[in-house]
Design an enzyme around this catalytic site. Structure first.
Site, PDB file in Angstrom:
ATOM      1  N   ASN A  10       0.858  -1.185   0.000  1.00 15.38           N
ATOM      2  CA  ASN A  10       0.000   0.000   0.000  1.00 15.38           C
ATOM      3  C   ASN A  10       0.897   1.239   0.000  1.00 15.38           C
ATOM      4  OD1 ASN A  10      -1.820   2.034   0.481  1.00 15.38           O
ATOM      5  ND2 ASN A  10      -2.420   1.334   2.533  1.00 15.38           N
ATOM      6  N   LYS A  12      -0.011   4.234  -0.224  1.00 10.58           N
ATOM      7  CA  LYS A  12      -0.714   5.397   0.367  1.00 10.58           C
ATOM      8  C   LYS A  12      -0.512   6.611  -0.559  1.00 10.58           C
ATOM      9  CE  LYS A  12      -0.115   3.195   4.801  1.00 10.58           C
ATOM     10  NZ  LYS A  12      -0.084   3.311   6.243  1.00 10.58           N
ATOM     11  N   HIS A  94      -9.385   1.058   5.090  1.00 13.93           N
ATOM     12  CA  HIS A  94      -8.115   1.313   5.769  1.00 13.93           C
ATOM     13  C   HIS A  94      -8.365   2.286   6.931  1.00 13.93           C
ATOM     14  CE1 HIS A  94      -4.036   2.547   6.608  1.00 13.93           C
ATOM     15  NE2 HIS A  94      -3.645   1.452   5.979  1.00 13.93           N
ATOM     16  N   GLU A  96      -6.788   4.721   7.934  1.00 16.01           N
ATOM     17  CA  GLU A  96      -6.596   6.150   7.616  1.00 16.01           C
ATOM     18  C   GLU A  96      -7.856   6.734   6.987  1.00 16.01           C
ATOM     19  OE1 GLU A  96      -2.952   5.442   5.513  1.00 16.01           O
ATOM     20  OE2 GLU A  96      -1.997   4.969   7.431  1.00 16.01           O
ATOM     21  N   GLU A 164      -4.896  -4.704  10.802  1.00 17.52           N
ATOM     22  CA  GLU A 164      -3.876  -3.664  10.954  1.00 17.52           C
ATOM     23  C   GLU A 164      -4.133  -2.884  12.244  1.00 17.52           C
ATOM     24  OE1 GLU A 164      -2.110  -2.667   6.821  1.00 17.52           O
ATOM     25  OE2 GLU A 164      -3.753  -1.307   7.195  1.00 17.52           O
ATOM     26  N   GLY A 170       2.898   2.603  10.664  1.00 14.78           N
ATOM     27  CA  GLY A 170       3.825   3.717  10.455  1.00 14.78           C
ATOM     28  C   GLY A 170       4.576   4.135  11.706  1.00 14.78           C
ATOM     29  N   SER A 209       3.925  -1.791  10.290  1.00 20.69           N
ATOM     30  CA  SER A 209       5.385  -1.794  10.474  1.00 20.69           C
ATOM     31  C   SER A 209       6.034  -3.124  10.081  1.00 20.69           C
ATOM     32  CB  SER A 209       5.750  -1.403  11.914  1.00 20.69           C
ATOM     33  OG  SER A 209       5.315  -0.081  12.183  1.00 20.69           O
TER      34      SER A 209
HETATM   35  O1  LIG Z   1      -1.107   0.825   6.865  1.00 14.64           O
HETATM   36  C1  LIG Z   1      -0.337  -0.037   6.467  1.00 14.64           C
HETATM   37  C2  LIG Z   1      -0.597  -0.804   5.234  1.00 14.64           C
HETATM   38  O2  LIG Z   1      -1.892  -0.592   4.784  1.00 14.64           O
HETATM   39  C3  LIG Z   1       0.912  -0.329   7.206  1.00 14.64           C
HETATM   40  O3  LIG Z   1       1.766   0.731   7.050  1.00 14.64           O
HETATM   41  P1  LIG Z   1       3.303   0.602   7.556  1.00 14.64           P
HETATM   42  O4  LIG Z   1       3.812  -0.701   6.984  1.00 14.64           O
HETATM   43  O5  LIG Z   1       3.982   1.811   6.983  1.00 14.64           O
HETATM   44  O6  LIG Z   1       3.258   0.581   9.044  1.00 14.64           O
END
Ligand SMILES: O=C(CO)COP(=O)(O)O
Length: 246
Positions: A10, A12, A94, A96, A164, A170, A209
């Site tokens: 992803n 983003k 997601h 976010e 997640e 992140g 992560s």
């Molecule tokens: O949100 C994520 C994948 O959708 C995970 O992000 P990270 O791997 O950057 O922590």
């Protein structure tokens, strides 16, 4: 039935034409484990060039899709437009989008139902905040998200679940293998309530992560069927994550 290992990237809201071209070229020339299903998800502007230049065994996913066939929905993209462009997957729900864009369980579930009924694969995300985990509510939060999805009766054969934990996204703070496995097992048990077949066949990914150092241990857990990778999917080491599953 053995579930095929699945690794999603992803991106983003990251990348440029040139950086995404580099990622695509790196994936095209790398030796990848053919037992792993790989899907990458660039920002919508880059879906088409990515699909055009990426090796065919790797699929491409949108990061969101709308639940109407077409019309006056400024800023949205339809399932048929994605399929017309050979984009066969989308991420939905997601954290976010749930937290920053205010998408409710109802919105996520409705979009998932529409996408799967119309033949798009969905990487459906769920997860708890740190506050919810510390209050001991992890399983109830995830169950509520899953219950909402089940109430729409989606096509489960088109769904991959991504667990997640929000506190691990992140932050560099990966869930321990045991923490991840425990939640994945709880999701697997919940899926039995849909059917034994859905529980056996649905892939449950871990996200938060994930990197080339922690993916090996996580991948050995019986209910971890792959990863949804954020930051590390933008780096050449993404290939090591794809190939980490023995
Ligand atoms: O949100 C994520 C994948 O959708 C995970 O992000 P990270 O791997 O950057 O922590």
């Amino acid at each position: 039935m053995a579930r095929k290992f699945f690794v999603g990237g992803n991106f983003k809201m990251n990348g440029t034409l040139s950086s995404i071209k580099e990622i695509v070229e790196n994936l095209n020339k790398s030796e990848l484990d053919s037992n792993v299903e790989v899907v990458i998800s660039p920002p919508s502007l880059y879906l088409l060039p990515t699909r055009e230049h990426l090796r065919k065994e790797i699929e491409v996913a949108a990061q969101n899709v709308f639940d109407k066939p077409n019309g006056a929905f400024t800023g949205e993209i339809s399932v048929s437009q994605l399929k017309d462009s050979n984009i066969t997957w989308t991420i939905l729900g997601h954290s976010e989008r749930r937290t920053i864009l205010g998408e409710s369980d109802e919105v996520v579930s409705t979009k998932t139902k529409y996408a799967t009924d119309n033949g798009l694969g969905v990487i459906w995300c769920c997860g708890e905040s740190l506050e919810e985990r510390e209050a001991g509510n992890t399983i109830s939060v995830i169950t509520k998200q899953l219950d909402s999805l089940k109430s729409k009766n989606p096509d489960w054969s088109k769904i991959v679940i991504a667990y997640e934990p929000i506190w691990a996204i992140g932050t560099g703070k990966v869930a321990t293998t045991q923490q991840a496995q425990d939640v994945h097992k709880a999701i697997r048990d919940w899926l039995k309530g849909v059917s034994d077949k859905v529980s056996d066949e649905t892939r449950i990914l871990y996200g938060g992560s994930v990197n080339e150092s922690n993916c090996g241990e996580l991948s050995k857990q019986p209910d971890i069927d792959g990863f949804l990778v954020g930051g590390a999917s933008l780096k050449p080491a993404f290939v090591k994550i794809i190939n980490c599953h023995q």
